[in-house]
Design a protein around this motif. Structure first.
Motif, short mmCIF file in Angstrom:
data_model
loop_
_atom_site.label_atom_id
_atom_site.label_comp_id
_atom_site.label_asym_id
_atom_site.label_seq_id
_atom_site.Cartn_x
_atom_site.Cartn_y
_atom_site.Cartn_z
N LYS A 63 0.77 -1.56 -0.10
CA LYS A 63 -0.28 -0.01 0.10
C LYS A 63 0.70 1.51 0.41
O LYS A 63 -0.02 2.59 0.24
CB LYS A 63 -1.30 0.11 0.84
N GLN A 64 2.18 1.47 -0.23
CA GLN A 64 3.56 2.27 -0.03
C GLN A 64 3.26 2.39 1.43
O GLN A 64 3.55 4.31 0.89
CB GLN A 64 2.76 3.32 -1.41
N ALA A 65 3.32 1.96 2.25
CA ALA A 65 3.26 3.24 3.49
C ALA A 65 4.93 3.10 3.63
O ALA A 65 5.54 2.68 3.06
CB ALA A 65 2.58 2.30 4.80
N ASP A 66 4.62 4.76 4.38
CA ASP A 66 6.39 5.11 4.48
C ASP A 66 6.13 5.24 6.07
O ASP A 66 8.00 5.86 6.23
CB ASP A 66 6.10 6.93 3.99
N VAL A 67 5.20 5.86 6.98
CA VAL A 67 5.35 5.70 8.13
C VAL A 67 4.29 4.13 8.80
O VAL A 67 3.61 4.17 8.45
CB VAL A 67 5.23 6.62 8.74
N ILE A 68 5.11 3.73 9.66
CA ILE A 68 4.40 2.64 10.55
C ILE A 68 4.15 2.57 12.22
O ILE A 68 4.66 3.18 12.87
CB ILE A 68 5.18 0.68 10.44
N LEU A 69 2.52 3.02 12.41
CA LEU A 69 1.88 2.84 13.55
C LEU A 69 1.84 1.28 14.75
O LEU A 69 0.92 1.13 13.56
CB LEU A 69 0.88 4.06 13.82
N ALA A 70 2.20 1.58 15.31
CA ALA A 70 2.02 -0.31 16.09
C ALA A 70 1.61 0.46 17.83
O ALA A 70 1.78 1.37 18.38
CB ALA A 70 2.86 -0.45 16.17
N MET A 71 0.49 -0.27 18.84
CA MET A 71 0.42 0.35 19.57
C MET A 71 0.51 -1.00 20.58
O MET A 71 0.72 -2.14 20.09
CB MET A 71 -1.32 -0.02 20.23
N GLY A 72 0.83 -0.64 22.15
CA GLY A 72 1.23 -1.77 23.05
C GLY A 72 1.37 -0.58 24.40
O GLY A 72 1.73 0.90 24.53
N ALA A 124 11.86 -3.86 13.31
CA ALA A 124 11.35 -4.40 11.38
C ALA A 124 11.18 -3.22 10.93
O ALA A 124 11.74 -3.22 9.88
CB ALA A 124 10.77 -5.60 11.48
N CYS A 125 10.73 -2.12 11.65
CA CYS A 125 10.84 -0.90 10.30
C CYS A 125 12.69 -0.34 10.21
O CYS A 125 13.22 -0.07 9.09
CB CYS A 125 10.41 -0.12 12.06
N ALA A 126 13.14 -0.51 11.24
CA ALA A 126 14.42 -0.24 11.52
C ALA A 126 15.03 -1.13 9.63
O ALA A 126 16.26 -0.30 9.31
CB ALA A 126 15.00 -0.41 12.42
N LYS A 127 15.08 -2.20 9.68
CA LYS A 127 15.51 -3.01 9.41
C LYS A 127 15.33 -2.44 7.59
O LYS A 127 15.46 -2.98 6.45
CB LYS A 127 15.08 -4.40 9.13
N LEU A 128 13.74 -2.27 7.37
CA LEU A 128 13.48 -2.01 5.77
C LEU A 128 13.30 -0.53 5.73
O LEU A 128 12.85 0.14 5.07
CB LEU A 128 11.68 -2.45 6.13
N GLY A 129 14.06 0.37 6.52
CA GLY A 129 14.02 1.99 6.19
C GLY A 129 13.07 2.63 6.67
O GLY A 129 12.58 3.42 6.05
#
Length: 328
Positions: A63-72, A85-90
């Motif tokens: 979906k061409q996302a460029d920022v990932i959000l996670a909750m916890g 994972a985001c660090a690995k994928l840039g």
């Protein structure tokens, strides 16, 4: 394999190891206890959410996302592994916590910081309100021209543990193990539902014992059933084995509630460390392994039938639980 039609990123080396636990097995009087080492998955200090993230982030990139959000919460394993994972994928990563900012970053919070994730602290609130606040953050990002993706669609994440069930079955066959029982944590249901769906697709070669560490049995059953139907719709495949035949759910090991230790869960951390040199933590894995030992002791899992404990990881959180394990 039919999973190839779903977007996926490769984050780790698979399969995770399947090991025999001879000394722990001797302690509980069962000589065929095995452990599936998802705590050794090769990114971010390991854990079950890496399997889910391969499919969540696959969808995000599609979906061409460029920022990932996670909750916890502050010690969320999902947040830690999303950050890694985001660090690995840039990819940029924002973690939304329903708590106050801690004075000292430790355990998973420290690893989130080292991975470069941005943390947002909302203060104490329930999961529903946290989700609403995260949606507002995502909407603001869209307004700023970003393309956010919020981690957490259960039926997408379950594909990772569907694959884990197929993987375990193949490993057991390769090692000549007549595996009859698997014990796995229930938690918020995405991980165990994927595994249950995989077991059902295989034709129910082993019975899956699901250990609730968060919800009462009836609510966890409803969560599993709802996600299971979503996975059926997603894959287009309905297993011949009925879901109730594949699983048993236990709420007996919950104690006073989520993240609240029991005497047995604390002792189980010591037991596995001192017999096998393998570490658990006290929210998910110790209660789950104690269930296995209790089921063996009560004869629910017969001593002549091989059983596997799925170690879903979470080790870094142990360092934020140090007060439970001080020398007495």
């Amino acid at each position: 394999m039919f999973l190839s039609k779903f977007p996926r990123v490769r984050l780790m080396d698979l399969p995770s190891p399947l090991h025999h636990l001879p000394r722990y097995g001797s302690m509980i009087d069962h000589d065929a206890v095995y452990i599936k080492r998802d705590d050794l998955l090769s990114l971010g200090m390991g854990g079950n959410k890496l399997r889910n993230l391969e499919f969540w982030l696959g969808e995000a990139l599609a979906k061409q996302a460029d920022v990932i959000l996670a909750m916890g919460g502050l010690q969320s394993n999902q947040c830690r592994l999303t950050a890694a994972a985001c660090a690995k994928l840039g990819l940029d990563c924002i973690l939304v916590h329903n708590d106050h900012e801690p004075q000292l970053y430790q355990g998973n919070m420290l690893l989130n910081h080292l991975s470069g994730a941005k943390s947002v602290f909302l203060g104490p609130m329930d999961e529903e309100e946290r989700s609403k606040q995260t949606a507002l953050i995502a909407n603001n990002l869209w307004s700023d021209g970003r393309h956010p993706y919020v981690i957490g669609k259960p039926h997408v994440g379950t594909l990772g543990y569907l694959n884990a069930a197929l993987e375990l079955h193949e490993q057991a066959n390769q090692q000549g193990i007549d595996l009859r029982h698997v014990v796995i944590v229930g938690a918020m249901a995405a991980t165990c539902t994927g595994f249950l769906y995989g077991a059902a697709l295989l034709g129910h070669p082993f019975h899956v014992h699901v250990v609730s560490v968060e919800y009462e049995e009836a609510y966890l059953r409803s969560l599993i059933g709802g996600i299971y139907e979503q996975v059926v719709q997603l894959t287009g495949l309905r297993p011949a084995a009925p879901l109730p035949d594949v699983m048993t759910i236990y709420e007996d090991y919950l104690g006073d509630g989520y993240a609240k230790p029991t005497a047995e869960s604390i002792q189980t951390v010591y037991d596995l460390a001192r017999t096998e040199g393998i570490f658990l933590e006290n929210v998910y894995t110790s209660k789950t392994l104690y269930c296995l030992s209790d089921l063996v002791g009560r004869g629910v899992i017969p001593r002549g039938e091989a059983v596997c404990f799925i170690h879903t990881g979470g080790g870094p959180a142990l360092f934020a639980q140090a007060e439970l394990f001080q020398p007495r």
